[in-house]
Design an enzyme around this catalytic site. Structure first.
Site, PDB file in Angstrom:
ATOM      1  CE1 TYR A 113      -5.395   2.853  -4.955  1.00 25.32           C
ATOM      2  CE2 TYR A 113      -3.722   4.580  -4.987  1.00 25.32           C
ATOM      3  CZ  TYR A 113      -4.125   3.294  -4.633  1.00 25.32           C
ATOM      4  OH  TYR A 113      -3.249   2.473  -3.964  1.00 25.32           O
ATOM      5  CB  CYS A 152      -0.910  -0.008   1.222  1.00 28.62           C
ATOM      6  SG  CYS A 152      -1.785   1.537   1.510  1.00 28.62           S
TER       7      CYS A 152
END
Length: 297
Positions: A172, A45
């Site tokens: 994203y 992440c």
């Protein structure tokens, strides 16, 4: 991924707010103390990656503990391989629900557990690194960099917003877009931001001059994932990181530092995105490559 509530009617990805935002600070409910706080993070992440980098840069390994979750999330979320030695949980979701039984959002990393209070203090990823840099200053290693100097904070904060909106979160917004318009808007912002940063780094070693700062830490995880994941998986395919001479040289300079290199696991990064995000990659196939030499001078 539970993204339904994070996709707008126009097909735009709108990131969920951070649920736990308490501060670790002197005189507060959660004062900084060695051994009291435990960080939950993932090498995969990017938001968690920055907290791991700062923890190592500042020499806080013996002050703030860490548990690394498995890079592959299942329907229960992030799994703790072998169970967490601090809390005994098998899934990160258990800590979220122990702190707020009514919580229904995604269970995200990084987050910080207060061992003394027995609850999550924060999953506010922008604040976690700032807290390590400020509240834990008395325990920084000798010679540790000042990543958030008072004289540069206004400039750092302003650039951090540009990096977040256009790039960190921009990839994203491109990858999770469900309409052509939302994708076009997001991918245009991604490459406009990369172009801006390329120009900035053509005339300086780091984003704010010669010294490493919080802005560099926030930019690096996105650069580390760009060619391996975002270029193909998130359709950010206008250009590659290696097509930007200044940015690519800068990224390799950071990778040469142990705190950056030792927390960069390309295998976990690729497996997380390509296997976990079936909404983007239904087959779960992890591609080979790209063959990039991060150790090149």
């Amino acid at each position: 991924m539970k993204l339904g509530s994070e996709i707008s009617s126009a097909g735009r990805f709108v990131r969920q707010p951070n649920r736990f935002t308490a501060r670790i600070e002197q005189g507060g409910e959660h004062p900084p103390e060695p051994g009291r706080y435990h960080l939950y993070a993932s090498y995969a992440c990017p938001w968690a990656h920055r907290s791991l980098i700062v923890r190592e840069l500042l020499g806080l390994q013996d002050v703030v503990g860490v548990t690394i979750v498995d890079p592959i999330r299942d329907e229960k979320g992030w799994r703790v391989p072998g169970g967490d030695p601090v809390t005994g949980v098998e899934y990160l979701s258990e800590l979220y629900l122990a702190t707020d039984p009514g919580y229904e959002g995604r269970h995200t990393v990084p987050c910080v557990w207060d061992v003394t209070a027995g609850r999550l203090v924060t999953n506010d990823y922008p604040q976690i690194t700032l807290t390590l840099e400020s509240a834990f200053a008395p325990w920084h290693a000798e010679g540790a960099p000042d990543l958030y100097p008072s004289s540069l904070r206004e400039e750092i904060d302003a650039l951090n917003e540009v990096i977040f909106d256009g790039l960190n979160n921009g990839v994203y917004r491109a990858g999770f877009a469900t309409s052509q318009g939302a994708y076009d808007e997001a991918v245009t912002a991604v490459f406009a931001t990369l172009d801006l940063l390329e120009e900035r780094l053509a005339r300086r070693a780091h984003l704010h001059g010669d010294a490493l700062t919080e802005s560099d830490v926030r930019l690096y995880p996105t650069l580390a994932r760009f060619d391996a994941v975002y270029h193909s998986h998130f359709k950010c395919s206008v250009r590659r990181l290696v097509d930007y001479p200044a940015l690519w040289a800068y990224a390799r300079r950071l990778y040469a530092l142990p705190a950056f290199r030792d927390t960069t696991d390309f295998d976990q990064i690729k497996r997380h995105y390509f296997v976990t995000q079936r909404n983007v990659n239904p087959s779960g196939i992890v591609p080979r490559g790209p063959e990039i030499d991060w150790t090149a001078p």
